[in-house]
Structure formats: structure tokens, C-alpha cells
Design a protein around this motif. Structure first.
Motif, PDB file in Angstrom:
ATOM      1  N   ASN A 240       2.873   8.028   2.401  1.00 22.00           N
ATOM      2  CA  ASN A 240       4.237   8.280   1.940  1.00 22.00           C
ATOM      3  C   ASN A 240       4.431   7.854   0.492  1.00 22.00           C
ATOM      4  O   ASN A 240       5.521   7.491   0.075  1.00 22.00           O
ATOM      5  CB  ASN A 240       5.234   7.565   2.865  1.00 22.00           C
ATOM      6  CG  ASN A 240       5.341   8.274   4.184  1.00 22.00           C
ATOM      7  OD1 ASN A 240       6.039   9.269   4.293  1.00 22.00           O
ATOM      8  ND2 ASN A 240       4.620   7.796   5.188  1.00 22.00           N
ATOM      9  N   SER A 241       3.339   7.910  -0.270  1.00 24.89           N
ATOM     10  CA  SER A 241       3.346   7.668  -1.714  1.00 24.89           C
ATOM     11  C   SER A 241       3.727   6.249  -2.123  1.00 24.89           C
ATOM     12  O   SER A 241       4.247   6.028  -3.212  1.00 24.89           O
ATOM     13  CB  SER A 241       4.251   8.684  -2.422  1.00 24.89           C
ATOM     14  OG  SER A 241       3.812   9.991  -2.148  1.00 24.89           O
ATOM     15  N   TYR A 242       3.501   5.272  -1.229  1.00 26.46           N
ATOM     16  CA  TYR A 242       3.650   3.867  -1.576  1.00 26.46           C
ATOM     17  C   TYR A 242       2.252   3.259  -1.600  1.00 26.46           C
ATOM     18  O   TYR A 242       1.280   3.919  -1.249  1.00 26.46           O
ATOM     19  CB  TYR A 242       4.528   3.121  -0.554  1.00 26.46           C
ATOM     20  CG  TYR A 242       5.978   3.524  -0.597  1.00 26.46           C
ATOM     21  CD1 TYR A 242       6.824   3.045  -1.583  1.00 26.46           C
ATOM     22  CD2 TYR A 242       6.504   4.380   0.362  1.00 26.46           C
ATOM     23  CE1 TYR A 242       8.167   3.407  -1.628  1.00 26.46           C
ATOM     24  CE2 TYR A 242       7.838   4.753   0.335  1.00 26.46           C
ATOM     25  CZ  TYR A 242       8.667   4.268  -0.671  1.00 26.46           C
ATOM     26  OH  TYR A 242       9.976   4.632  -0.705  1.00 26.46           O
ATOM     27  N   GLN A 243       2.179   1.996  -1.999  1.00 25.56           N
ATOM     28  CA  GLN A 243       0.884   1.328  -2.055  1.00 25.56           C
ATOM     29  C   GLN A 243       0.904   0.059  -1.219  1.00 25.56           C
ATOM     30  O   GLN A 243       1.907  -0.656  -1.196  1.00 25.56           O
ATOM     31  CB  GLN A 243       0.533   0.957  -3.494  1.00 25.56           C
ATOM     32  CG  GLN A 243       0.338   2.137  -4.398  1.00 25.56           C
ATOM     33  CD  GLN A 243       0.017   1.689  -5.809  1.00 25.56           C
ATOM     34  OE1 GLN A 243      -0.205   0.515  -6.076  1.00 25.56           O
ATOM     35  NE2 GLN A 243      -0.017   2.636  -6.730  1.00 25.56           N
TER      36      GLN A 243
ATOM     37  N   ILE B 260       6.922  -5.965   2.830  1.00 23.59           N
ATOM     38  CA  ILE B 260       5.845  -5.776   1.851  1.00 23.59           C
ATOM     39  C   ILE B 260       6.327  -4.920   0.677  1.00 23.59           C
ATOM     40  O   ILE B 260       6.066  -5.242  -0.486  1.00 23.59           O
ATOM     41  CB  ILE B 260       4.595  -5.163   2.517  1.00 23.59           C
ATOM     42  CG1 ILE B 260       3.929  -6.195   3.429  1.00 23.59           C
ATOM     43  CG2 ILE B 260       3.603  -4.644   1.472  1.00 23.59           C
ATOM     44  CD1 ILE B 260       2.833  -5.632   4.309  1.00 23.59           C
ATOM     45  N   LEU B 261       7.043  -3.849   0.973  1.00 19.47           N
ATOM     46  CA  LEU B 261       7.561  -2.990  -0.100  1.00 19.47           C
ATOM     47  C   LEU B 261       8.539  -3.740  -1.000  1.00 19.47           C
ATOM     48  O   LEU B 261       8.514  -3.595  -2.220  1.00 19.47           O
ATOM     49  CB  LEU B 261       8.232  -1.748   0.495  1.00 19.47           C
ATOM     50  CG  LEU B 261       7.307  -0.716   1.120  1.00 19.47           C
ATOM     51  CD1 LEU B 261       8.114   0.355   1.839  1.00 19.47           C
ATOM     52  CD2 LEU B 261       6.395  -0.092   0.070  1.00 19.47           C
TER      53      LEU B 261
ATOM     54  N   ASP C  43       1.173   8.378   9.846  1.00 19.60           N
ATOM     55  CA  ASP C  43       1.824   9.259   8.866  1.00 19.60           C
ATOM     56  C   ASP C  43       3.186   8.739   8.415  1.00 19.60           C
ATOM     57  O   ASP C  43       3.862   9.369   7.614  1.00 19.60           O
ATOM     58  CB  ASP C  43       1.950  10.686   9.422  1.00 19.60           C
ATOM     59  CG  ASP C  43       2.889  10.792  10.609  1.00 19.60           C
ATOM     60  OD1 ASP C  43       3.451   9.770  11.061  1.00 19.60           O
ATOM     61  OD2 ASP C  43       3.060  11.926  11.109  1.00 19.60           O
ATOM     62  N   GLY C  44       3.593   7.579   8.942  1.00 14.27           N
ATOM     63  CA  GLY C  44       4.855   6.971   8.528  1.00 14.27           C
ATOM     64  C   GLY C  44       6.036   7.295   9.418  1.00 14.27           C
ATOM     65  O   GLY C  44       7.121   6.762   9.204  1.00 14.27           O
TER      66      GLY C  44
END
Length: 148
Positions: free
Chosen positions: A54-57, A87-88, A111-112
Motif C-alpha cells: 500500500n505504498s508505505y514502508q 509504526i506508521l 494486501d492490506g
């Protein structure tokens, strides 16, 4: 950076608020403390995949997750979303001004997407009793709490 988010443990029909502290700092590693079971210990793999998809790290830092109270056994994968949001926020990928006002629970797929959790009604009732603004749970659980 230290961030506090809140989840809930359900035992029978009673819910107990769980404080999840997430700290990121220099170094490498993922440390989970506070009497988590195997499903929670495995959460780092689900969380890392869900964030990446989902385009986060998943931060390349030392991450320490403390689940309090430490003497209360935490079980199941429903803490995935709680830990992921922590964490985000701790890694400054999302803003966290209001995050402490909500109970956050949900099992993450790779997949989130979110999977339903058990005990949503008990969690909603406890959140209301303790003065939280609301809860963040999978959409599949909304019917369960509509009466609260």
C-alpha cells in the motif's frame, strides 16, 4: 519517536483497553514485548507486506512495540492494525494528532485489506465507557456494533 495507540483485549464478554507503545530509533530490529502470543509475534510479517503493498514502508530502524498491561495475555491477529498504525505514526508516515482518541483493531491481510475481528461489540462498549471518540475496526464488524 514514541507513539501510543490503543487496542482492546476481549475475554468472554468483557473488553480491556490495551496501550500499544511503538518506538522507533537508530538501529535494526523488531522487538515485541508485553506477553503477546504467537499470532501477535508473527504480525511483523503481515504488517510489513501490507505496508509495502500500500505504498508505505516498514521502517529500516529499530522498532520496539510494548503492549501494556504487561501481565495480561494478548492473543490473536486483531492487533495487526493497531501495531501497523503505531509504526506508521512513529516513523512519521502518517500524522497522529488524534490517534490516541480511538481504539484501533483489525487483522491485516498481506494486501492490506482488513479481516473481521471477534468481540467488536464488547470493544465498542468499553471504548464508549472510557470516553474514546470512537473505534476503527473492519467494515465487516459494523453490523455487530450498530446497537451500541
Amino acid at each position: 519517536m514514541l507513539v501510543k495507540v490503543f487496542g482492546s483485549a476481549v475475554f468472554g464478554v468483557e473488553a480491556t483497553t490495551i496501550t500499544v507503545e511503538v518506538n522507533t530509533e537508530k538501529g535494526i530490529g523488531y522487538h515485541l514485548v508485553g506477553l503477546p502470543d504467537s499470532a501477535i509475534k508473527e504480525s511483523s510479517f503481515r504488517i510489513a507486506a501490507a505496508l509495502k503493498n500500500n505504498s508505505y514502508q516498514f521502517p529500516g530502524k529499530k522498532i520496539i512495540v510494548n503492549m501494556a498491561p504487561a501481565d495480561l495475555r494478548k492473543e490473536g491477529s486483531a492487533y495487526d492494525l493497531t501495531i501497523a498504525v503505531g509504526i506508521l505514526a512513529a516513523s512519521s508516515q502518517i500524522t497522529s494528532k488524534e490517534i490516541e482518541n480511538y481504539i484501533i483493531m483489525g487483522e491485516l491481510s498481506l494486501d492490506g485489506t482488513l479481516q473481521p475481528i471477534k468481540g467488536a461489540l464488547s470493544i465498542a462498549i468499553k471504548a464508549k465507557e472510557e470516553g474514546f471518540k470512537g473505534i476503527m475496526i473492519p467494515i465487516q464488524n459494523v453490523k455487530d456494533i450498530a446497537i451500541s
